[in-house]
Write a protein that holds these residues in place. Structure first.
Motif, PDB file in Angstrom:
ATOM      1  N   ALA A  36       0.832  -1.213   0.000  1.00 10.66           N
ATOM      2  CA  ALA A  36       0.000   0.000   0.000  1.00 10.66           C
ATOM      3  C   ALA A  36       0.866   1.263   0.000  1.00 10.66           C
ATOM      4  CB  ALA A  36      -0.928   0.001   1.206  1.00 10.66           C
ATOM      5  N   VAL A  37       1.954   1.245   0.732  1.00  9.24           N
ATOM      6  CA  VAL A  37       2.864   2.403   0.766  1.00  9.24           C
ATOM      7  C   VAL A  37       3.561   2.526  -0.583  1.00  9.24           C
ATOM      8  CG1 VAL A  37       4.917   3.386   1.867  1.00  9.24           C
ATOM      9  CG2 VAL A  37       3.168   2.259   3.255  1.00  9.24           C
ATOM     10  N   ARG A  38       3.966   1.399  -1.145  1.00 12.78           N
ATOM     11  CA  ARG A  38       4.607   1.403  -2.471  1.00 12.78           C
ATOM     12  C   ARG A  38       3.687   2.053  -3.503  1.00 12.78           C
ATOM     13  NH1 ARG A  38       6.452  -3.861  -1.966  1.00 12.78           N
ATOM     14  NH2 ARG A  38       8.563  -3.526  -1.312  1.00 12.78           N
ATOM     15  N   ARG A  39       2.432   1.655  -3.486  1.00 12.87           N
ATOM     16  CA  ARG A  39       1.452   2.212  -4.439  1.00 12.87           C
ATOM     17  C   ARG A  39       1.243   3.708  -4.204  1.00 12.87           C
ATOM     18  NH1 ARG A  39       1.628  -0.859  -8.569  1.00 12.87           N
ATOM     19  NH2 ARG A  39       1.216  -3.009  -8.094  1.00 12.87           N
ATOM     20  N   ALA A  40       1.304   4.131  -2.955  1.00  9.14           N
ATOM     21  CA  ALA A  40       1.136   5.552  -2.640  1.00  9.14           C
ATOM     22  C   ALA A  40       2.336   6.366  -3.114  1.00  9.14           C
ATOM     23  CB  ALA A  40       0.930   5.735  -1.138  1.00  9.14           C
ATOM     24  N   MET A  41       3.507   5.746  -3.192  1.00 13.87           N
ATOM     25  CA  MET A  41       4.722   6.436  -3.624  1.00 13.87           C
ATOM     26  C   MET A  41       4.754   6.640  -5.136  1.00 13.87           C
ATOM     27  SD  MET A  41       6.540   7.275  -1.059  1.00 13.87           S
ATOM     28  CE  MET A  41       4.997   7.564  -0.209  1.00 13.87           C
ATOM     29  N   GLU A  42       4.097   5.769  -5.885  1.00 14.08           N
ATOM     30  CA  GLU A  42       4.152   5.846  -7.349  1.00 14.08           C
ATOM     31  C   GLU A  42       3.795   7.219  -7.901  1.00 14.08           C
ATOM     32  OE1 GLU A  42       1.988   2.708  -9.238  1.00 14.08           O
ATOM     33  OE2 GLU A  42       3.267   1.153  -8.375  1.00 14.08           O
ATOM     34  N   PRO A  43       2.634   7.785  -7.554  1.00 14.41           N
ATOM     35  CA  PRO A  43       2.303   9.100  -8.122  1.00 14.41           C
ATOM     36  C   PRO A  43       3.260  10.206  -7.675  1.00 14.41           C
ATOM     37  CG  PRO A  43       0.535   8.327  -6.667  1.00 14.41           C
ATOM     38  CD  PRO A  43       1.541   7.239  -6.765  1.00 14.41           C
ATOM     39  N   ARG A  44       3.768  10.103  -6.446  1.00 15.05           N
ATOM     40  CA  ARG A  44       4.722  11.113  -5.963  1.00 15.05           C
ATOM     41  C   ARG A  44       6.011  11.036  -6.764  1.00 15.05           C
ATOM     42  NH1 ARG A  44       5.493  11.315   0.194  1.00 15.05           N
ATOM     43  NH2 ARG A  44       6.408  13.281  -0.436  1.00 15.05           N
ATOM     44  N   LEU A  45       6.464   9.811  -7.022  1.00 16.44           N
ATOM     45  CA  LEU A  45       7.686   9.618  -7.792  1.00 16.44           C
ATOM     46  C   LEU A  45       7.480  10.102  -9.234  1.00 16.44           C
ATOM     47  CD1 LEU A  45      10.138   6.791  -7.526  1.00 16.44           C
ATOM     48  CD2 LEU A  45       9.220   7.235  -9.758  1.00 16.44           C
ATOM     49  N   LEU A  46       6.370   9.706  -9.832  1.00 16.05           N
ATOM     50  CA  LEU A  46       6.088  10.101 -11.221  1.00 16.05           C
ATOM     51  C   LEU A  46       5.937  11.608 -11.374  1.00 16.05           C
ATOM     52  CD1 LEU A  46       3.604   7.293 -12.303  1.00 16.05           C
ATOM     53  CD2 LEU A  46       6.034   7.525 -12.886  1.00 16.05           C
ATOM     54  N   ALA A  47       5.430  12.270 -10.358  1.00 15.08           N
ATOM     55  CA  ALA A  47       5.255  13.723 -10.414  1.00 15.08           C
ATOM     56  C   ALA A  47       6.586  14.453 -10.529  1.00 15.08           C
ATOM     57  CB  ALA A  47       4.490  14.204  -9.185  1.00 15.08           C
ATOM     58  N   GLN A  48       7.671  13.807 -10.131  1.00 13.65           N
ATOM     59  CA  GLN A  48       8.994  14.441 -10.180  1.00 13.65           C
ATOM     60  C   GLN A  48       9.647  14.308 -11.557  1.00 13.65           C
ATOM     61  OE1 GLN A  48       9.311  16.141  -7.387  1.00 13.65           O
ATOM     62  NE2 GLN A  48       7.503  14.987  -6.770  1.00 13.65           N
ATOM     63  N   LEU A  49       9.159  13.393 -12.384  1.00 14.24           N
ATOM     64  CA  LEU A  49       9.828  13.104 -13.654  1.00 14.24           C
ATOM     65  C   LEU A  49       9.974  14.311 -14.581  1.00 14.24           C
ATOM     66  CD1 LEU A  49       8.545   9.541 -14.598  1.00 14.24           C
ATOM     67  CD2 LEU A  49      10.638  10.205 -13.397  1.00 14.24           C
ATOM     68  N   PRO A  50       8.933  15.116 -14.787  1.00 10.76           N
ATOM     69  CA  PRO A  50       9.119  16.257 -15.705  1.00 10.76           C
ATOM     70  C   PRO A  50      10.246  17.202 -15.270  1.00 10.76           C
ATOM     71  CG  PRO A  50       6.791  15.912 -15.284  1.00 10.76           C
ATOM     72  CD  PRO A  50       7.539  15.018 -14.339  1.00 10.76           C
ATOM     73  N   THR A  51      10.304  17.489 -13.977  1.00  9.76           N
ATOM     74  CA  THR A  51      11.338  18.391 -13.475  1.00  9.76           C
ATOM     75  C   THR A  51      12.718  17.761 -13.609  1.00  9.76           C
ATOM     76  OG1 THR A  51       9.785  19.361 -11.910  1.00  9.76           O
ATOM     77  CG2 THR A  51      12.127  19.695 -11.462  1.00  9.76           C
ATOM     78  N   LEU A  52      12.838  16.499 -13.207  1.00 12.74           N
ATOM     79  CA  LEU A  52      14.140  15.828 -13.280  1.00 12.74           C
ATOM     80  C   LEU A  52      14.590  15.664 -14.725  1.00 12.74           C
ATOM     81  CD1 LEU A  52      13.701  13.163 -10.467  1.00 12.74           C
ATOM     82  CD2 LEU A  52      14.818  15.394 -10.344  1.00 12.74           C
ATOM     83  N   ARG A  53      13.646  15.404 -15.619  1.00 14.72           N
ATOM     84  CA  ARG A  53      13.978  15.302 -17.047  1.00 14.72           C
ATOM     85  C   ARG A  53      14.465  16.656 -17.564  1.00 14.72           C
ATOM     86  NH1 ARG A  53      10.536  16.352 -20.929  1.00 14.72           N
ATOM     87  NH2 ARG A  53      11.234  15.951 -23.016  1.00 14.72           N
ATOM     88  N   ALA A  54      13.776  17.727 -17.191  1.00 14.91           N
ATOM     89  CA  ALA A  54      14.160  19.068 -17.631  1.00 14.91           C
ATOM     90  C   ALA A  54      15.547  19.453 -17.106  1.00 14.91           C
ATOM     91  CB  ALA A  54      13.119  20.093 -17.166  1.00 14.91           C
ATOM     92  N   LEU A  55      15.880  18.977 -15.929  1.00 11.50           N
ATOM     93  CA  LEU A  55      17.198  19.256 -15.348  1.00 11.50           C
ATOM     94  C   LEU A  55      18.301  18.380 -15.948  1.00 11.50           C
ATOM     95  CD1 LEU A  55      16.178  19.624 -11.601  1.00 11.50           C
ATOM     96  CD2 LEU A  55      16.970  21.450 -13.127  1.00 11.50           C
ATOM     97  N   GLY A  56      17.910  17.357 -16.706  1.00 11.81           N
ATOM     98  CA  GLY A  56      18.894  16.472 -17.333  1.00 11.81           C
ATOM     99  C   GLY A  56      19.409  15.371 -16.421  1.00 11.81           C
ATOM    100  N   VAL A  57      18.710  15.122 -15.328  1.00 12.48           N
ATOM    101  CA  VAL A  57      19.164  14.108 -14.367  1.00 12.48           C
ATOM    102  C   VAL A  57      19.308  12.743 -15.037  1.00 12.48           C
ATOM    103  CG1 VAL A  57      18.506  12.826 -12.281  1.00 12.48           C
ATOM    104  CG2 VAL A  57      18.291  15.317 -12.350  1.00 12.48           C
ATOM    105  N   PHE A  58      18.351  12.388 -15.891  1.00  8.90           N
ATOM    106  CA  PHE A  58      18.378  11.058 -16.506  1.00  8.90           C
ATOM    107  C   PHE A  58      19.378  10.970 -17.655  1.00  8.90           C
ATOM    108  CE2 PHE A  58      14.146  11.513 -14.572  1.00  8.90           C
ATOM    109  CZ  PHE A  58      14.295  10.562 -13.582  1.00  8.90           C
TER     110      PHE A  58
END
Length: 84
Positions: A36-58
C-alpha cells in the motif's frame, strides 16, 4: 526498513524534486515496504519526472534497478509523446 524513513503520504515538508524522487524510489525498492505504501509512492515519484527530465538528471545518471529503470523509461517516453 531502509535507512530512509517511510515518507508520510500527507507530508507537507517541501523537498526538492530530487530528494522526493530518491526517497520514493528507496521506499519502492525496499522489500520491507508494504504494498500500500509502495502504491502511494508511485504518483509522488512520477510527479517528479518532468522536473528531473528538464534538469537532465536522466542524461547524467542511470538507475541500477532494471525494473524501476524500465518502468520510468516508459513513463518518460510517455511524457515526450503522450497518447502513444
Amino acid at each position: 526498513m531502509s535507512p530512509i524513513q517511510l515518507i508520510s503520504v500527507k507530508t507537507d515538508i517541501s523537498k526538492s524534486p530530487l530528494e522526493t524522487f530518491v526517497a520514493c524510489a528507496h521506499q519502492m525498492l525496499d522489500p520491507a515496504t508494504p504494498e500500500a505504501v509502495r502504491r502511494a509512492m508511485e504518483p509522488r515519484l512520477l510527479a517528479q519526472l518532468p522536473t528531473l527530465r528538464a534538469l537532465g538528471v536522466f542524461d547524467l545518471f542511470e538507475l541500477r534497478d532494471a525494473a524501476l529503470r524500465t518502468w520510468l523509461n516508459d513513463e518518460l517516453a510517455e511524457l515526450v509523446s503522450p497518447g502513444r
